[in-house]
Structures are given as C-alpha cells and as structure tokens.
Scaffold this motif. Sequence first.
Motif, PDB file in Angstrom:
ATOM      1  N   CYS A 289       0.840  -1.187   0.000  1.00 38.41           N
ATOM      2  CA  CYS A 289       0.000   0.000   0.000  1.00 38.41           C
ATOM      3  C   CYS A 289       0.877   1.239   0.000  1.00 38.41           C
TER       4      CYS A 289
ATOM      5  N   ILE B  27      -5.117   5.999   1.969  1.00 33.44           N
ATOM      6  CA  ILE B  27      -4.316   4.797   1.774  1.00 33.44           C
ATOM      7  C   ILE B  27      -4.718   4.185   0.443  1.00 33.44           C
ATOM      8  N   GLU B  28      -3.742   3.925  -0.384  1.00 31.92           N
ATOM      9  CA  GLU B  28      -4.003   3.253  -1.661  1.00 31.92           C
ATOM     10  C   GLU B  28      -3.507   1.820  -1.565  1.00 31.92           C
ATOM     11  N   LEU B  29      -4.423   0.910  -1.698  1.00 25.60           N
ATOM     12  CA  LEU B  29      -4.085  -0.508  -1.598  1.00 25.60           C
ATOM     13  C   LEU B  29      -4.091  -1.153  -2.976  1.00 25.60           C
ATOM     14  N   ARG B  30      -3.334  -2.234  -3.093  1.00 25.21           N
ATOM     15  CA  ARG B  30      -3.333  -3.028  -4.316  1.00 25.21           C
ATOM     16  C   ARG B  30      -3.932  -4.390  -4.000  1.00 25.21           C
TER      17      ARG B  30
ATOM     18  N   ASP C 132      -4.704  -1.995  -8.839  1.00 22.32           N
ATOM     19  CA  ASP C 132      -5.079  -0.986  -7.858  1.00 22.32           C
ATOM     20  C   ASP C 132      -6.558  -1.156  -7.543  1.00 22.32           C
TER      21      ASP C 132
END
Length: 84
Positions: free
Chosen positions: A15, A29-32, A49
């Motif tokens: 992330c 928060i950018e999560l994959r 993504d």
Amino acid sequence: MQRLFLWKEPVEVDCSFRYSVDDPYAISIELRLCCTLDRPDGRATFQADLHEVRGWLCSTYELVPAGSESELIDWHAWQARLLG
C-alpha cells in the motif's frame, strides 16, 4: 468487514499513503489487490489498484445488476449438458 482468508504466517500488504496540504488531517491509503492462482502446472499472480477493480466491478454491475445474475443463465440447458 469479513475476513475471507486466514493465513498461518504474517502477510505483507502492498500500500501507499498520500497526504495533501489541502486537508492536513486526512491520510488516504491506496491498496493493491493481489490474487494468486496455484495449479499443479504453474502459478499466476494478478495485481491491480483497488480503484481499477472498483471501476471494473461498477461496469460489470451496469451490465449485470447485482441479484440478476441467475436470470442470464439457461439452467435447463446447463443441466442437460452437464448430465448428458
């Protein structure tokens, strides 16, 4: 939130955090999303993504609204094919 998987060992989460001076108290928060398919003859791992996955899901819901999936399947033909 429901846990779909239970791991015996710790799992690394990929992330990234974003901060904007326009909203100094907010952190995004950018999560994959990572999905691995294991077969005896090999392994495939897919990453995307979450906003890409969300966009894909939204477009599929436009084509097939939630709850209407079974309306698009000819169950009698499927059963006849399965049972031969």
